[in-house]
Design a protein around this motif. Structure first.
Motif, short mmCIF file in Angstrom:
data_model
loop_
_atom_site.label_atom_id
_atom_site.label_comp_id
_atom_site.label_asym_id
_atom_site.label_seq_id
_atom_site.Cartn_x
_atom_site.Cartn_y
_atom_site.Cartn_z
N LEU A 38 0.80 -1.21 0.00
CA LEU A 38 0.00 0.00 0.00
C LEU A 38 0.84 1.27 0.00
CD1 LEU A 38 -2.89 -0.95 2.45
CD2 LEU A 38 -2.86 -1.02 -0.03
N TRP A 39 1.98 1.25 0.71
CA TRP A 39 2.77 2.48 0.76
C TRP A 39 3.34 2.82 -0.61
CZ3 TRP A 39 0.52 3.99 4.58
CH2 TRP A 39 0.55 3.43 5.85
N THR A 40 3.71 1.82 -1.40
CA THR A 40 4.29 2.12 -2.70
C THR A 40 3.23 2.49 -3.72
OG1 THR A 40 4.25 -0.23 -3.26
CG2 THR A 40 6.28 0.63 -2.32
N GLU A 41 1.98 2.12 -3.49
CA GLU A 41 0.92 2.48 -4.42
C GLU A 41 0.60 3.97 -4.36
OE1 GLU A 41 -2.51 0.12 -3.65
OE2 GLU A 41 -1.48 -1.78 -3.97
N ASP A 42 0.71 4.56 -3.17
CA ASP A 42 0.32 5.95 -3.01
C ASP A 42 1.11 6.54 -1.86
OD1 ASP A 42 -0.84 8.38 -2.65
OD2 ASP A 42 -2.91 7.66 -2.58
N HIS A 43 2.13 7.34 -2.18
CA HIS A 43 3.01 7.88 -1.14
C HIS A 43 2.29 8.86 -0.22
CE1 HIS A 43 6.67 5.94 -2.46
NE2 HIS A 43 6.38 6.26 -3.70
N SER A 44 1.13 9.39 -0.67
CA SER A 44 0.39 10.32 0.19
C SER A 44 -0.15 9.61 1.43
CB SER A 44 -0.76 10.96 -0.58
OG SER A 44 -1.75 10.00 -0.91
N ARG A 45 -0.24 8.30 1.37
CA ARG A 45 -0.73 7.57 2.54
C ARG A 45 0.22 7.70 3.72
NH1 ARG A 45 -3.75 2.16 0.11
NH2 ARG A 45 -4.76 3.23 -1.62
N GLU A 46 1.50 7.85 3.43
CA GLU A 46 2.45 8.08 4.51
C GLU A 46 2.18 9.43 5.17
OE1 GLU A 46 6.52 7.39 3.73
OE2 GLU A 46 6.18 5.52 2.63
N TYR A 47 1.75 10.40 4.38
CA TYR A 47 1.41 11.71 4.93
C TYR A 47 0.17 11.61 5.82
CZ TYR A 47 -0.75 16.34 5.01
OH TYR A 47 -1.37 17.50 5.40
N TYR A 48 -0.86 10.89 5.32
CA TYR A 48 -2.09 10.77 6.08
C TYR A 48 -1.91 9.94 7.34
CZ TYR A 48 -4.55 12.79 2.10
OH TYR A 48 -4.97 13.63 1.11
N MET A 49 -1.00 8.99 7.29
CA MET A 49 -0.77 8.14 8.46
C MET A 49 0.37 8.68 9.33
SD MET A 49 -3.05 5.82 8.49
CE MET A 49 -4.07 7.22 7.98
N SER A 50 0.43 9.98 9.46
CA SER A 50 1.47 10.63 10.25
C SER A 50 0.87 11.25 11.51
CB SER A 50 2.17 11.72 9.44
OG SER A 50 1.28 12.80 9.18
N SER A 51 1.71 11.42 12.49
CA SER A 51 1.29 12.08 13.71
C SER A 51 0.88 13.53 13.43
CB SER A 51 2.42 12.03 14.74
OG SER A 51 1.99 12.50 16.00
N ASP A 52 1.59 14.17 12.50
CA ASP A 52 1.25 15.55 12.15
C ASP A 52 -0.17 15.64 11.61
OD1 ASP A 52 3.68 16.55 12.93
OD2 ASP A 52 4.55 16.60 10.91
N TYR A 53 -0.54 14.70 10.73
CA TYR A 53 -1.88 14.76 10.15
C TYR A 53 -2.95 14.43 11.19
CZ TYR A 53 -5.66 14.63 6.81
OH TYR A 53 -6.84 14.90 6.14
N PHE A 54 -2.63 13.52 12.11
CA PHE A 54 -3.59 13.21 13.17
C PHE A 54 -3.95 14.47 13.96
CE2 PHE A 54 -4.20 12.50 17.71
CZ PHE A 54 -5.37 11.75 17.70
#
Length: 242
Positions: A38-54
């Protein structure tokens, strides 16, 4: 090779097992960092799954978090032959500690008595204000889980991007006392987890082995290297353990 591995497993008194996504894929859980993960399919997922985004948008975070980690399916997953193999290594005269990158809780569900969840767990969430812990059932009961004491939105106990890793020192302490280190189902790509085998490499009293379906760039650190499907490898090793 299988007979030698079985001999070390049988004769060791303090075994430490490092596990990665490859241990859980046989239970139907995807490897989020594989070439098709999943991480390689869409790098924005790393952004959404961040403490900053939470902390930026906790309500939208929970919507994406539950979808990405397929939370509705989590209780359908069960330990597989590899989880059970690791648990069954435990005995009255043999201590087995598991240090896992996996966040699915399957080692504990399989009955392993000593599990360090290096990257946290999907099965619990906590209030960032008061620290009260909540179960997966609590989290799944509502779209956005909140603390019953504080009213604040809960934060998952899984390690998010940007969170500090707090388990590394404990993991090193566990390995320092091991006479056998077994690495299973991980590419040893993620830092600082991939630094842990170096500790065993530097210790004269620790034998080390890695079992993975493909080579890693850390293979040279190990006394024994086996590239094979984990379920198949475990089946062959068990024949020599009996």
């Amino acid at each position: 090779m299988y007979e030698t591995i079985a001999l070390h497993l049988r004769s060791s008194e303090n075994i430490v097992v490092l596990t990665g996504a490859g241990v859980s894929t046989a239970s139907g859980i995807p490897d989020f960092r594989s070439s098709e993960g999943l991480w390689t399919e869409d790098h924005s997922r790393e952004y959404y799954m961040s403490s900053d985004y939470f902390f930026h948008d906790p309500e939208d975070f929970w919507k994406k978090y539950k979808a990405i980690f397929r939370m509705k399916l989590l209780k359908n997953y069960r330990p597989n032959t590899v989880h059970r193999f690791i648990q069954e290594l435990e005995s009255e005269d043999r201590k087995v500690s598991v240090i896992t990158q996996n966040v699915d809780g399957l080692h504990t569900l399989a009955g392993s008595s000593k599990v360090l969840e290096y990257h946290g767990t999907l099965n619990r969430s906590s209030c960032p204000t008061c620290g009260r812990s909540y179960s997966l059932d609590d989290v799944m009961a509502v779209p956005v889980p909140v603390c019953r004491d504080c009213g604040d939105i809960l934060k998952p106990d899984v390690l998010l991007f940007g969170d500090l890793i707090t388990a590394h020192d404990e993991a090193e302490e566990i390995i320092e006392n091991a006479d056998l280190l077994v690495v299973m189902g991980t590419s040893l790509f993620v830092t600082p987890f991939n630094l842990l085998p170096y500790l065993a490499f530097e210790q004269d009293h620790t034998t080390s082995m890695i079992i993975n379906n493909e080579p890693t760039d850390k293979d040279h650190l190990f006394d024994y290297v086996l590239h094979e499907d984990l379920s198949e490898a475990v089946r062959k090793i068990e024949k020599h353990l009996k």
